[in-house]
Design a protein around this motif. Sequence first.
Motif, PDB file in Angstrom:
ATOM      1  N   ARG A   1       0.838  -1.208   0.000  1.00 58.43           N
ATOM      2  CA  ARG A   1       0.000   0.000   0.000  1.00 58.43           C
ATOM      3  C   ARG A   1       0.869   1.252   0.000  1.00 58.43           C
ATOM      4  O   ARG A   1       0.559   2.232  -0.693  1.00 58.43           O
ATOM      5  N   GLU A   2       1.954   1.225   0.761  1.00 57.76           N
ATOM      6  CA  GLU A   2       2.874   2.369   0.754  1.00 57.76           C
ATOM      7  C   GLU A   2       3.464   2.585  -0.635  1.00 57.76           C
ATOM      8  O   GLU A   2       3.573   3.724  -1.115  1.00 57.76           O
TER       9      GLU A   2
ATOM     10  N   ASN B   1       2.177   1.654  -3.493  1.00 55.09           N
ATOM     11  CA  ASN B   1       1.127   2.129  -4.398  1.00 55.09           C
ATOM     12  C   ASN B   1       0.874   3.623  -4.209  1.00 55.09           C
ATOM     13  O   ASN B   1       0.685   4.363  -5.191  1.00 55.09           O
ATOM     14  N   ASP B   2       0.860   4.073  -2.959  1.00 57.33           N
ATOM     15  CA  ASP B   2       0.687   5.509  -2.705  1.00 57.33           C
ATOM     16  C   ASP B   2       1.855   6.302  -3.283  1.00 57.33           C
ATOM     17  O   ASP B   2       1.664   7.383  -3.863  1.00 57.33           O
TER      18      ASP B   2
ATOM     19  N   THR C   1       1.388   6.509  -7.020  1.00 62.67           N
ATOM     20  CA  THR C   1       0.318   7.449  -7.375  1.00 62.67           C
ATOM     21  C   THR C   1       0.791   8.892  -7.258  1.00 62.67           C
ATOM     22  O   THR C   1       0.504   9.733  -8.125  1.00 62.67           O
ATOM     23  N   GLN C   2       1.518   9.192  -6.208  1.00 64.99           N
ATOM     24  CA  GLN C   2       2.053  10.546  -6.045  1.00 64.99           C
ATOM     25  C   GLN C   2       3.014  10.900  -7.173  1.00 64.99           C
ATOM     26  O   GLN C   2       3.002  12.026  -7.687  1.00 64.99           O
TER      27      GLN C   2
END
Length: 368
Positions: free
Chosen positions: A344-345, A347-348, A351-352
Amino acid sequence: MSRDSSLKRFDPLGEARLCLNRGVPTPGWQTMLLVERVAEAPATGLIGPYGAALLQLTPLQAASCLYGLVSSAKAMAEGRLSMEVTTCLDSGEAYALKAVRPVKATALFAWYLGAFGAELAAFAVASATLHPTMIVPGYMLGAVANGAAAWCGGSQQFLATVPNSFLFVGIAMAGHQTKCFCKNRVAVVGGEGPGFIPAVSILLRFITWTALCFLDLPNGLLPFGSLGRPMGLPVLREKFLEPVTASQEALACFTSQFWISFKPEANGTSMSLTEEVGFGECSWPATGELSSASTIFNTCLLLFAVVLVPFHMCIVVGMLLLNPTYACAADNLPLKEEVEAKQREINDFATQNEQAAGQHVLLSPPPD
């Protein structure tokens, strides 16, 4: 690739740009790599070295074949490491596992690299000594073992596991249920069941291949085509054992007769020192009808098999005794939670990066 890509089209160059913008591979790029690792690499890794062992090679061809074997084993190891995560988690990739368990992930990759190197080298040696029709059933046994393990685990798709494992032969080589970090999730076709069944098939395959290579079949299996060629120990001796002996003698000669001499040369204004390197009367190894390049190549194949196969078998036995996830499909919930959180980290982070690069809007083909 286009199905998993945010571009919604087959565009490797555009996908590569997205990977650079994200800082991590895109799902479409991962799919492309997966196809190369589970389909193309095993095919070329099995066929190439076996075919080369039967031919007269030039030095460039021998070097290319050795590189192909190593690169195929590396790609297969990367694919297997990726499957360790993707078949265990709903959302996760190998780089998330490397982030939370870097040492163990590296050790696991090293094992898989040696394991697939052992598989490819052993297949080439055994097939050249005997015939592929006697060796390929070893992978059929691995596929059946995967199906049997799925049946023991209560999977209703155990029959589909067998052809899938044989089609993607890397799964038959390493096992479908033999995962080291966490067991397969329920959604994986035929993923349930204990890992000791396919693990035993790995050991049985290598033992059987080794025993078959010591048979003496001067007339082959059947009087039909290549099945009637000589097989067994005499072929093993001619194609592999004698080249190893010749290479050993050549290496001993090179190391014992290596010399360097320095000769000063002077003219009216300056003086120079000339260096000469020699190996006496040594020559490159060659045996029978094999060229020097083929002799060295076959020597390397046999050494890979002799060194890596026992290494792989010992680790398999150790995993059966010491790793309940590998042997009995025990779950590892803390590790799964760590990897999912790290994914999840990542993926974030991706995305950023996409937003910063102006790539958060899906790209589409220009209108006609």
